[in-house]
Structures are given as C-alpha cells and as structure tokens.
Design a protein around this motif. Structure first.
Motif, PDB file in Angstrom:
ATOM      1  N   PRO A  38       0.812  -1.225   0.000  1.00 14.39           N
ATOM      2  CA  PRO A  38       0.000   0.000   0.000  1.00 14.39           C
ATOM      3  C   PRO A  38       0.847   1.277   0.000  1.00 14.39           C
ATOM      4  O   PRO A  38       0.438   2.301  -0.554  1.00 14.39           O
ATOM      5  CB  PRO A  38      -0.819  -0.102   1.288  1.00 14.39           C
ATOM      6  N   PHE A  39       2.016   1.215   0.598  1.00 12.80           N
ATOM      7  CA  PHE A  39       2.911   2.369   0.590  1.00 12.80           C
ATOM      8  C   PHE A  39       3.366   2.684  -0.837  1.00 12.80           C
ATOM      9  O   PHE A  39       3.445   3.856  -1.226  1.00 12.80           O
ATOM     10  CB  PHE A  39       4.108   2.093   1.507  1.00 12.80           C
ATOM     11  N   ILE A  40       3.635   1.653  -1.612  1.00 13.15           N
ATOM     12  CA  ILE A  40       4.024   1.853  -3.007  1.00 13.15           C
ATOM     13  C   ILE A  40       2.847   2.426  -3.805  1.00 13.15           C
ATOM     14  O   ILE A  40       3.021   3.320  -4.636  1.00 13.15           O
ATOM     15  CB  ILE A  40       4.531   0.535  -3.625  1.00 13.15           C
ATOM     16  N   VAL A  41       1.642   1.928  -3.557  1.00 10.15           N
ATOM     17  CA  VAL A  41       0.454   2.455  -4.230  1.00 10.15           C
ATOM     18  C   VAL A  41       0.275   3.936  -3.893  1.00 10.15           C
ATOM     19  O   VAL A  41      -0.045   4.755  -4.766  1.00 10.15           O
ATOM     20  CB  VAL A  41      -0.802   1.638  -3.856  1.00 10.15           C
ATOM     21  N   ARG A  42       0.502   4.289  -2.648  1.00 14.07           N
ATOM     22  CA  ARG A  42       0.418   5.694  -2.226  1.00 14.07           C
ATOM     23  C   ARG A  42       1.392   6.546  -3.040  1.00 14.07           C
ATOM     24  O   ARG A  42       1.042   7.624  -3.513  1.00 14.07           O
ATOM     25  CB  ARG A  42       0.728   5.804  -0.740  1.00 14.07           C
ATOM     26  N   ASN A  43       2.616   6.039  -3.210  1.00 11.34           N
ATOM     27  CA  ASN A  43       3.607   6.801  -3.979  1.00 11.34           C
ATOM     28  C   ASN A  43       3.212   6.922  -5.452  1.00 11.34           C
ATOM     29  O   ASN A  43       3.441   7.961  -6.073  1.00 11.34           O
ATOM     30  CB  ASN A  43       4.987   6.154  -3.855  1.00 11.34           C
ATOM     31  N   ILE A  44       2.615   5.868  -6.004  1.00 12.76           N
ATOM     32  CA  ILE A  44       2.145   5.926  -7.398  1.00 12.76           C
ATOM     33  C   ILE A  44       1.049   6.979  -7.543  1.00 12.76           C
ATOM     34  O   ILE A  44       1.077   7.808  -8.466  1.00 12.76           O
ATOM     35  CB  ILE A  44       1.652   4.539  -7.867  1.00 12.76           C
ATOM     36  N   VAL A  45       0.089   6.959  -6.642  1.00  8.89           N
ATOM     37  CA  VAL A  45      -1.011   7.931  -6.702  1.00  8.89           C
ATOM     38  C   VAL A  45      -0.483   9.352  -6.544  1.00  8.89           C
ATOM     39  O   VAL A  45      -0.893  10.266  -7.275  1.00  8.89           O
ATOM     40  CB  VAL A  45      -2.080   7.598  -5.625  1.00  8.89           C
ATOM     41  N   ASN A  46       0.423   9.567  -5.599  1.00  9.84           N
ATOM     42  CA  ASN A  46       0.999  10.903  -5.415  1.00  9.84           C
ATOM     43  C   ASN A  46       1.745  11.374  -6.661  1.00  9.84           C
ATOM     44  O   ASN A  46       1.621  12.530  -7.074  1.00  9.84           O
ATOM     45  CB  ASN A  46       1.948  10.921  -4.215  1.00  9.84           C
ATOM     46  N   GLU A  47       2.515  10.485  -7.246  1.00 11.08           N
ATOM     47  CA  GLU A  47       3.281  10.839  -8.447  1.00 11.08           C
ATOM     48  C   GLU A  47       2.347  11.175  -9.612  1.00 11.08           C
ATOM     49  O   GLU A  47       2.568  12.153 -10.336  1.00 11.08           O
ATOM     50  CB  GLU A  47       4.214   9.679  -8.815  1.00 11.08           C
ATOM     51  N   LEU A  48       1.302  10.378  -9.794  1.00 14.15           N
ATOM     52  CA  LEU A  48       0.354  10.646 -10.888  1.00 14.15           C
ATOM     53  C   LEU A  48      -0.439  11.929 -10.660  1.00 14.15           C
ATOM     54  O   LEU A  48      -0.747  12.656 -11.612  1.00 14.15           O
ATOM     55  CB  LEU A  48      -0.586   9.454 -11.067  1.00 14.15           C
ATOM     56  N   SER A  49      -0.785  12.209  -9.413  1.00 12.90           N
ATOM     57  CA  SER A  49      -1.556  13.432  -9.145  1.00 12.90           C
ATOM     58  C   SER A  49      -0.694  14.686  -9.301  1.00 12.90           C
ATOM     59  O   SER A  49      -1.207  15.747  -9.657  1.00 12.90           O
ATOM     60  CB  SER A  49      -2.173  13.384  -7.751  1.00 12.90           C
TER      61      SER A  49
END
Length: 167
Positions: A38-49
């Motif tokens: 989930p931490f990696i998913v958080r980083n993906i979402v932050n990067e895309l946003s």
C-alpha cells in the motif's frame, strides 16, 4: 519429562528450532512485502496526481508493487510448505513422549480410578499443543508483526498518521 506446559512446548520444539526460525523469518519477509505494497500504491497515486502523466518512475513503482506482491505470496507459500513439513512430527512427538513416559509406570498406576482415562488426557494434551501452535503461527505472529509494520509505514507516510494509529 516436561513438568509444565512451557517445558512441554520447549521439548516439542527443540529438534525443530532451526526450521522454526526460518519459518518465522519467511513469515516476517512476507508480512513486510504485504505491508509495503500500500505504501508503493500511495507513492504511485501521489506521483500521478502531481505530474498528470505516467513517467518512468511510475512504471518502476508499478514493477516494485508487482514484485512485492509476488514475493509476499512466495514467502508465505514457502513458510507454509516448511511448517507443514515438520509440524505433524513435532505434534506427534508430544503424544509419543507422553505415552512413553506413562508406559514406564507400574500396573497399579493403570488400575487406579483417577488414571483410567490416561490415553484421553494424553490425546487432549496433544490436541491442545496443536491448537497453541496453530494459533501462534497462523494468527498471533502475523497479525502482531503486520500491525507493527503498518504503524511503521504510516510513520513513513506522515508521522501524524502513525500517532493517530497508535492512539
């Protein structure tokens, strides 16, 4: 001959200590991979946003997410395979050692009314030892380590989240 439940568990696990340590290490690594996903998913979402486009960094994070999920499953499966390879013998060693000790008793011991169901009590002790091992390896350890690692990853995300998590 063990005189308490703790001594019984120590006697039962003594021949398998190395395998037990490897089992818990594999479980820990699996939980770590599971908690990091989930931490990696958080980083993906932050990067895309922030960047509104799929960059190489996002693909690297997606690959890392896939690898974490893969290794999570692999570590758990290896740990389960390892535990199933020696747990039956470990549990049956309890029954064997208790019956071996009881059979050394004189005939008078077996005709006494209080010990007439000695086989039942040995089987009950073995069953209880099995339940203790199952509860520890499949529930308590995984949930406790998962809780601690989740708090750590929340702290990495933001320290206030970890404080809320602990409170």
């Amino acid at each position: 001959f063990p005189n308490s439940a703790g001594e019984l568990l120590k006697t039962m696990t003594r021949p398998y200590r190395a395998k037990i340590v490897v089992f818990f290490m594999l479980c820990f690594l699996g939980i770590l991979c599971w908690s990091a996903s989930p931490f990696i998913v958080r980083n993906i979402v932050n990067e895309l946003s922030e960047h509104k486009s799929v960059s190489t960094y996002v693909w690297v994070l997606a690959l890392l997410f896939f690898l974490l999920r893969f290794f999570d499953e692999m570590f758990w499966r290896l740990a389960e395979y390892l535990m199933r390879s020696f747990k039956p013998q470990m549990i049956e060693s309890v029954r064997y050692s208790l019956f071996a000790e009881v059979l050394k008793k004189p005939h008078k011991y077996f005709v006494d009314s209080s010990s007439g169901r000695i086989g039942h009590w040995i089987n009950q002790t073995t069953s209880t030892a099995n339940e203790v091992v199952d509860t520890t390896i499949w529930s308590v350890f995984g949930r406790t380590v998962g809780l601690l690692l989740a708090a750590g990853f929340l702290c990495l995300a933001h320290w206030k989240l970890a404080v809320l998590f602990v409170i």
